[in-house]
Motif scaffolding. Structure first.
Motif, PDB file in Angstrom:
ATOM      1  N   VAL A 184       8.245  -3.474  -2.747  1.00 42.49           N
ATOM      2  CA  VAL A 184       7.326  -4.387  -2.063  1.00 42.49           C
ATOM      3  C   VAL A 184       6.240  -4.866  -3.021  1.00 42.49           C
ATOM      4  N   GLY A 185       5.619  -5.979  -2.662  1.00 43.09           N
ATOM      5  CA  GLY A 185       4.463  -6.484  -3.394  1.00 43.09           C
ATOM      6  C   GLY A 185       3.788  -7.558  -2.579  1.00 43.09           C
ATOM      7  N   ILE A 186       2.511  -7.772  -2.833  1.00 47.00           N
ATOM      8  CA  ILE A 186       1.764  -8.826  -2.146  1.00 47.00           C
ATOM      9  C   ILE A 186       1.637 -10.027  -3.079  1.00 47.00           C
ATOM     10  N   VAL A 187       1.913 -11.210  -2.540  1.00 46.41           N
ATOM     11  CA  VAL A 187       1.984 -12.452  -3.309  1.00 46.41           C
ATOM     12  C   VAL A 187       1.016 -13.459  -2.704  1.00 46.41           C
ATOM     13  N   TRP A 188       0.480 -14.352  -3.544  1.00 47.44           N
ATOM     14  CA  TRP A 188      -0.373 -15.435  -3.050  1.00 47.44           C
ATOM     15  C   TRP A 188      -0.101 -16.697  -3.859  1.00 47.44           C
ATOM     16  N   ASP A 189      -0.670 -17.817  -3.419  1.00 51.18           N
ATOM     17  CA  ASP A 189      -0.271 -19.118  -3.955  1.00 51.18           C
ATOM     18  C   ASP A 189      -0.700 -19.365  -5.404  1.00 51.18           C
ATOM     19  N   ASP A 190      -1.962 -19.182  -5.700  1.00 49.01           N
ATOM     20  CA  ASP A 190      -2.527 -19.618  -6.988  1.00 49.01           C
ATOM     21  C   ASP A 190      -2.421 -18.503  -8.030  1.00 49.01           C
ATOM     22  N   PRO A 191      -1.626 -18.687  -9.100  1.00 47.00           N
ATOM     23  CA  PRO A 191      -1.497 -17.627 -10.108  1.00 47.00           C
ATOM     24  C   PRO A 191      -2.771 -17.382 -10.888  1.00 47.00           C
ATOM     25  N   ALA A 192      -3.709 -18.351 -10.853  1.00 47.10           N
ATOM     26  CA  ALA A 192      -4.964 -18.182 -11.571  1.00 47.10           C
ATOM     27  C   ALA A 192      -5.964 -17.317 -10.808  1.00 47.10           C
ATOM     28  N   ARG A 193      -5.712 -17.096  -9.516  1.00 50.10           N
ATOM     29  CA  ARG A 193      -6.605 -16.276  -8.710  1.00 50.10           C
ATOM     30  C   ARG A 193      -6.282 -14.798  -8.886  1.00 50.10           C
ATOM     31  N   THR A 194      -7.309 -13.975  -8.776  1.00 55.68           N
ATOM     32  CA  THR A 194      -7.145 -12.521  -8.834  1.00 55.68           C
ATOM     33  C   THR A 194      -7.443 -11.941  -7.466  1.00 55.68           C
ATOM     34  N   LEU A 195      -6.627 -11.000  -7.046  1.00 62.29           N
ATOM     35  CA  LEU A 195      -6.862 -10.324  -5.778  1.00 62.29           C
ATOM     36  C   LEU A 195      -7.775  -9.133  -6.045  1.00 62.29           C
ATOM     37  N   THR A 196      -9.044  -9.260  -5.655  1.00 65.37           N
ATOM     38  CA  THR A 196      -9.984  -8.156  -5.815  1.00 65.37           C
ATOM     39  C   THR A 196      -9.984  -7.309  -4.553  1.00 65.37           C
ATOM     40  N   GLY A 197     -10.466  -6.113  -4.677  1.00 67.01           N
ATOM     41  CA  GLY A 197     -10.462  -5.230  -3.520  1.00 67.01           C
ATOM     42  C   GLY A 197      -9.271  -4.293  -3.537  1.00 67.01           C
ATOM     43  N   THR A 198      -8.774  -3.966  -2.365  1.00 72.35           N
ATOM     44  CA  THR A 198      -7.725  -2.965  -2.221  1.00 72.35           C
ATOM     45  C   THR A 198      -6.561  -3.528  -1.424  1.00 72.35           C
ATOM     46  N   ALA A 199      -5.344  -3.262  -1.899  1.00 69.63           N
ATOM     47  CA  ALA A 199      -4.128  -3.639  -1.175  1.00 69.63           C
ATOM     48  C   ALA A 199      -3.293  -2.384  -0.964  1.00 69.63           C
ATOM     49  N   GLU A 200      -2.894  -2.141   0.281  1.00 71.14           N
ATOM     50  CA  GLU A 200      -2.152  -0.926   0.610  1.00 71.14           C
ATOM     51  C   GLU A 200      -0.973  -1.245   1.519  1.00 71.14           C
ATOM     52  N   VAL A 201       0.073  -0.451   1.393  1.00 77.83           N
ATOM     53  CA  VAL A 201       1.226  -0.563   2.282  1.00 77.83           C
ATOM     54  C   VAL A 201       1.673   0.830   2.679  1.00 77.83           C
ATOM     55  N   ARG A 202       2.332   0.895   3.807  1.00 76.78           N
ATOM     56  CA  ARG A 202       3.059   2.121   4.180  1.00 76.78           C
ATOM     57  C   ARG A 202       4.376   1.694   4.774  1.00 76.78           C
ATOM     58  N   VAL A 203       5.407   2.514   4.569  1.00 81.64           N
ATOM     59  CA  VAL A 203       6.753   2.127   4.981  1.00 81.64           C
ATOM     60  C   VAL A 203       7.419   3.257   5.750  1.00 81.64           C
ATOM     61  N   ARG A 204       8.479   2.871   6.464  1.00 84.32           N
ATOM     62  CA  ARG A 204       9.277   3.849   7.206  1.00 84.32           C
ATOM     63  C   ARG A 204      10.560   4.136   6.446  1.00 84.32           C
ATOM     64  N   ASP A 205      10.820   5.406   6.208  1.00 85.59           N
ATOM     65  CA  ASP A 205      12.021   5.821   5.486  1.00 85.59           C
ATOM     66  C   ASP A 205      13.257   5.459   6.304  1.00 85.59           C
ATOM     67  N   ALA A 206      14.184   4.732   5.685  1.00 88.36           N
ATOM     68  CA  ALA A 206      15.360   4.266   6.418  1.00 88.36           C
ATOM     69  C   ALA A 206      16.279   5.407   6.806  1.00 88.36           C
ATOM     70  N   ALA A 207      16.263   6.515   6.074  1.00 94.33           N
ATOM     71  CA  ALA A 207      17.162   7.632   6.362  1.00 94.33           C
ATOM     72  C   ALA A 207      16.602   8.567   7.426  1.00 94.33           C
ATOM     73  N   THR A 208      15.296   8.865   7.347  1.00100.02           N
ATOM     74  CA  THR A 208      14.708   9.854   8.248  1.00100.02           C
ATOM     75  C   THR A 208      13.958   9.248   9.421  1.00100.02           C
ATOM     76  N   GLY A 209      13.570   7.976   9.307  1.00 99.37           N
ATOM     77  CA  GLY A 209      12.773   7.347  10.364  1.00 99.37           C
ATOM     78  C   GLY A 209      11.312   7.749  10.333  1.00 99.37           C
ATOM     79  N   ALA A 210      10.901   8.499   9.315  1.00 97.15           N
ATOM     80  CA  ALA A 210       9.518   8.957   9.224  1.00 97.15           C
ATOM     81  C   ALA A 210       8.663   7.948   8.457  1.00 97.15           C
ATOM     82  N   TRP A 211       7.428   7.775   8.915  1.00 95.24           N
ATOM     83  CA  TRP A 211       6.482   6.901   8.230  1.00 95.24           C
ATOM     84  C   TRP A 211       5.781   7.671   7.120  1.00 95.24           C
ATOM     85  N   GLY A 212       5.651   7.056   5.964  1.00 97.13           N
ATOM     86  CA  GLY A 212       4.965   7.680   4.847  1.00 97.13           C
ATOM     87  C   GLY A 212       3.476   7.398   4.868  1.00 97.13           C
TER      88      GLY A 212
END
Length: 405
Positions: A86-114
């Protein structure tokens, strides 16, 4: 193939299983050879092509306690097609994403959220030089570093930072697809034969080519990249990177990780091909990155401002708080000794490169750098991670020894 997902409806996808071949039936003592039977071989499964799906993030303005505006963007918990990166994308390549970006996902095998996992937000420094055609392409976007999650089928995301956040924020989910080879392909011998005795049979300053898994070996979809190749002058420096994609991968998964990063660099970042010239996994296996020939001076998109006359080598993983393995360091040392030795460059020496512009050196500046440098030496960045950067002196010594210096 890129898919845009606009609803939370789940999509079920059957898992691809590779089954072992059935053993040949044992012949009864005295049974004629022609009467022996062998179970029919199962057909080799065809590779499953990868894909990229995009999910828009919702921008949520909120008020800080001190009254200043703060903008957050979120993606609510969502069942998705299977993905592994996974990754977060935005339109302008000259812009910088400041701050914090976080994700959490569900394991496809166990169904558990990480747990929530942080994305490396400063990824613009891994890019083509600004004056190149590749950097000015219509599909080029800003993006975080990709994160390897392993097989997952649901996701949520959140971004917090000062206003305003970049426009067009979205979460890209990459399915790297499968490769028909089981087990993963072993490194292939170098195109040129190795010396019969060892490094001592080569002239001083040269080193034998290490075994390198070529693009076919890790399952590259050659229809994904642009067809033509781009070259620079003789390679006189090597920049060491980390992919910042996390360390939760096995060495058997490394080809899948590379296919995921490749697709992310092309379809999410909008580059012409994988940005790195080479990648090395934590077991020390070396992989061909950007296409064009491992022995040739292929122009990469790895160190903004210094892609000319250099090669980019990325250790798969994040090495800010995790130390690189001895096997990984050995793989990088062998690779740099050979690649730099093609132009008789001393791994413990210095080289002067001309900057194409960045946040440390203005365009046209002549900069003295180590022949083996970390990404942060050419651009203000955390890459290649504190604990890998601290090993560069050891890498230089190992590579020089392999060249007989």
């Amino acid at each position: 193939m890129r898919t845009f997902l606009a609803s939370s409806a789940g999509v079920t996808c059957a898992a691809l299983l590779t089954l072992p071949l059935a053993p040949a039936a044992a012949a009864h003592p005295g049974q004629p050879a022609h009467a022996r039977t062998t179970a029919p071989a199962r057909p080799t499964p065809a590779p499953v092509p990868g894909s990229t799906a995009s999910l828009p993030l919702t921008r949520l303005p909120a008020a800080r306690a001190d009254g200043r505006d703060r903008y957050d963007a979120t993606l609510s918990r969502r069942t998705t097609r299977p993905f592994s990166l996974v990754g977060i994308v935005w339109d302008d390549p000259a812009r910088t994403l400041t701050g914090t970006a976080e994700v959490r996902v569900r394991d496809a095998a166990t169904g558990a959220w990480g747990d929530w996992r942080t994305l490396e937000t400063h990824n613009a420094e891994h890019a083509a030089d600004r004056t190149s055609r590749e950097a000015r392409g219509p599909r080029v976007h800003g993006a975080t570093a990709p994160l390897w999650t392993g097989a997952a089928d649901a996701v949520e995301a959140r971004v917090s930072g000062p206003a305003p956040l970049p426009e067009g924020l979205r979460l890209d989910l990459v399915d790297p697809g499968t490769d028909a080879r089981t087990p993963p392909a072993a490194p292939r011998p170098p195109a040129a034969p190795r010396p019969p005795v060892g490094p001592e049979s080569l002239p001083r300053g040269r080193a034998p080519q290490p075994a390198i898994v070529d693009r076919a070996g890790w399952g590259a979809d050659e229809n994904l990249r642009e067809p033509e190749f781009g070259y620079t002058g003789p390679v006189r420096a090597a920049f060491v990177h980390h992919t910042a994609s996390g360390n939760d991968y096995t060495c058997a998964e490394a080809p899948s990780v590379i296919r995921g990063i490749y697709r992310y660099h092309v379809e999410s970042n909008g580059w012409r091909d994988l940005g790195y010239n080479f990648l090395v996994d934590k077991c020390g296996t070396v992989y061909e990155g950007r296409a064009g020939g491992v022995a040739k001076p292929v122009m990469g998109a790895h160190t903004l401002g210094f892609n000319t006359d250099s090669t980019g080598i990325a250790l798969i993983g994040t090495y800010t708080d995790t130390a690189p393995s001895a096997a990984a360091l050995d793989g990088i040392a062998k690779l740099t000794a050979w690649k730099l030795g093609l132009n008789n460059m001393d791994p413990e020496g210095k080289v002067t490169l001309v900057s194409d512009g960045g946040n440390l050196y203005e365009k046209g500046a002549k900069v003295s750098l180590n022949v083996i440098s970390g990404h942060r030496d050419g651009f203000a960045t955390e890459c290649p991670g504190k604990l890998l950067y601290e090993k560069l002196g050891t890498l230089r010594s190992k590579a020089a020894a392999l060249q007989g210096r």
